[in-house]
Design a protein around this motif. Sequence first.
Motif, short mmCIF file in Angstrom:
data_model
loop_
_atom_site.label_atom_id
_atom_site.label_comp_id
_atom_site.label_asym_id
_atom_site.label_seq_id
_atom_site.Cartn_x
_atom_site.Cartn_y
_atom_site.Cartn_z
N ALA A 1 -0.29 -2.44 8.87
CA ALA A 1 -0.88 -0.86 9.08
C ALA A 1 -2.79 -1.40 9.85
O ALA A 1 -3.03 -1.31 11.45
CB ALA A 1 -1.16 -0.18 8.99
N VAL A 2 -3.58 -2.07 9.47
CA VAL A 2 -4.92 -2.73 9.39
C VAL A 2 -5.06 -3.60 11.13
O VAL A 2 -6.32 -3.35 11.91
CB VAL A 2 -5.66 -2.95 8.70
CG1 VAL A 2 -7.04 -4.04 8.87
CG2 VAL A 2 -6.01 -2.45 7.61
N TYR B 1 -6.73 0.19 3.77
CA TYR B 1 -5.77 1.31 4.42
C TYR B 1 -5.49 2.12 4.03
O TYR B 1 -5.06 2.82 3.24
CB TYR B 1 -4.01 0.34 5.20
CG TYR B 1 -3.61 1.35 5.84
CD1 TYR B 1 -3.49 1.70 7.45
CD2 TYR B 1 -2.62 1.79 5.60
CE1 TYR B 1 -3.68 2.36 8.36
CE2 TYR B 1 -1.82 2.81 6.39
CZ TYR B 1 -2.18 3.33 8.19
OH TYR B 1 -1.78 3.10 8.89
N PRO C 1 -3.88 6.08 5.24
CA PRO C 1 -3.19 6.22 6.23
C PRO C 1 -2.90 6.91 6.71
O PRO C 1 -4.14 8.92 6.62
CB PRO C 1 -1.41 6.33 5.17
CG PRO C 1 -2.13 6.48 3.44
CD PRO C 1 -3.56 5.58 3.66
N GLU C 2 -2.71 7.69 7.74
CA GLU C 2 -3.05 9.42 8.89
C GLU C 2 -2.39 10.38 8.48
O GLU C 2 -1.18 10.12 7.61
CB GLU C 2 -2.49 8.64 10.20
CG GLU C 2 -2.37 9.86 11.21
CD GLU C 2 -2.12 9.61 12.64
OE1 GLU C 2 -2.08 10.96 13.13
OE2 GLU C 2 -1.57 8.93 12.82
N THR D 1 -13.45 -4.90 7.64
CA THR D 1 -12.75 -3.60 7.69
C THR D 1 -13.06 -3.31 6.04
O THR D 1 -13.15 -3.96 4.47
CB THR D 1 -11.38 -4.01 7.32
OG1 THR D 1 -10.85 -2.38 7.29
CG2 THR D 1 -10.86 -5.68 6.60
N THR E 1 0.76 -1.16 0.15
CA THR E 1 0.12 0.14 -0.10
C THR E 1 1.24 1.58 -0.10
O THR E 1 0.52 2.51 -0.31
CB THR E 1 -0.89 0.01 0.64
OG1 THR E 1 -1.87 -1.02 0.73
CG2 THR E 1 -1.75 1.24 1.41
N GLY F 1 -0.63 -2.51 3.79
CA GLY F 1 -1.90 -1.58 4.81
C GLY F 1 -2.22 -2.83 5.56
O GLY F 1 -2.70 -2.40 6.06
N ILE F 2 -2.22 -4.14 5.00
CA ILE F 2 -2.75 -5.15 5.69
C ILE F 2 -1.95 -5.57 7.39
O ILE F 2 -2.64 -5.61 8.47
CB ILE F 2 -2.63 -6.53 4.96
CG1 ILE F 2 -3.42 -6.41 3.95
CG2 ILE F 2 -3.20 -7.60 6.28
CD1 ILE F 2 -3.15 -7.39 2.82
N ASP G 1 -3.74 -1.81 13.53
CA ASP G 1 -5.07 -0.97 14.26
C ASP G 1 -6.09 -1.74 15.30
O ASP G 1 -6.45 -1.21 16.57
CB ASP G 1 -5.43 0.01 13.03
CG ASP G 1 -6.63 1.08 14.28
OD1 ASP G 1 -5.77 1.68 14.99
OD2 ASP G 1 -7.63 0.45 13.34
N ARG G 2 -6.20 -3.21 14.39
CA ARG G 2 -7.58 -3.45 14.55
C ARG G 2 -7.12 -4.79 15.84
O ARG G 2 -8.24 -4.99 16.42
CB ARG G 2 -8.30 -4.09 13.57
CG ARG G 2 -8.49 -3.35 12.51
CD ARG G 2 -9.69 -2.76 13.20
NE ARG G 2 -11.03 -3.20 13.02
CZ ARG G 2 -11.86 -3.41 12.91
NH1 ARG G 2 -11.83 -2.83 11.94
NH2 ARG G 2 -12.78 -4.14 13.38
N SER H 1 -7.27 -0.68 -1.44
CA SER H 1 -6.11 -0.75 -0.36
C SER H 1 -7.84 -0.41 0.70
O SER H 1 -8.67 0.52 1.27
CB SER H 1 -5.71 0.17 -0.04
OG SER H 1 -4.89 -0.29 1.50
#
Length: 269
Positions: free
Chosen positions: A158-159, A89, A91-92, A229, A70, A155-156, A162-163, A87
């Motif tokens: 990062a998810v 995700y 990003p912030e 998600t 990602t 990206g995965i 987070d999760r 994606s």
Amino acid sequence: MTRLWLFFLLLGATACQAPPPTPPPSPTAVSPQVLRIGVATGVFPLADIIAKPYRQAADNIVVQFVPGNTAVLLADLDAGNLDAVLSPYIPEGNERWFNPVALAGLVLVAHPDNPVAGLSLAEAQAVFNGRLTNWSALGGADQPIILISREEGSGIGAVFQDRVMAEQRISVNAQALTGDEALRAAVAANPAALGFSMMGAAEGVKVLAVDGRSAAPETVQDQSYPLTTPVYFINRTASEPDGALRNFLAWLQSAAGQEVVGVKYGRVR
């Protein structure tokens, strides 16, 4: 003399005939417009299922799907090498326009022969943090858990952070592999391995239930699966897409497009 007269008569008749009409010019073929859409590797099966139906529905638009990490895909998007990205995700600090096109599920994956059927979210966090280190604590064999994770910029990954992990960090002992396919191959090859992937992509491995719920199009659509998600369409700019890109997004979010999405994912409409 008679023959000579007939010759001039025929010659004159031929000269009086109108020339044949000029054929109309052939229509100029219009080259199809090509869209390059980056797709996070964990949700690339989404591209696989929509490619043919969209090609049949689109008017002179060709979509090329590009798999990748990602972070790399978003960098290519900003550089103008891609037209959009799909994606799970965002990003912030993202300032690009985005909109959900499907619902997916982050899944825990183990070796196909692993007897463990599922984990709670708390157990998953404890395992990946390194507090639980043996499968026997989860109802499995007495063997150390081999953690398989994703590379920086995934990206995965990062998810998952987070999760599942929240404020906890993934153990330094986890093997970080590049790409969803590499992660699944490593898990499928090791009876003690545990990793994470996305629903729809987790082939060749055992998908574990989370908090007693299994990931499926129905359970992510009603969001009863705890690690549901969205998959987002991310535009290059802060504005909504236009032109051929808008056509692609409109089809993907239409009833016809969502019917195709629903084969492997949850629908958003």
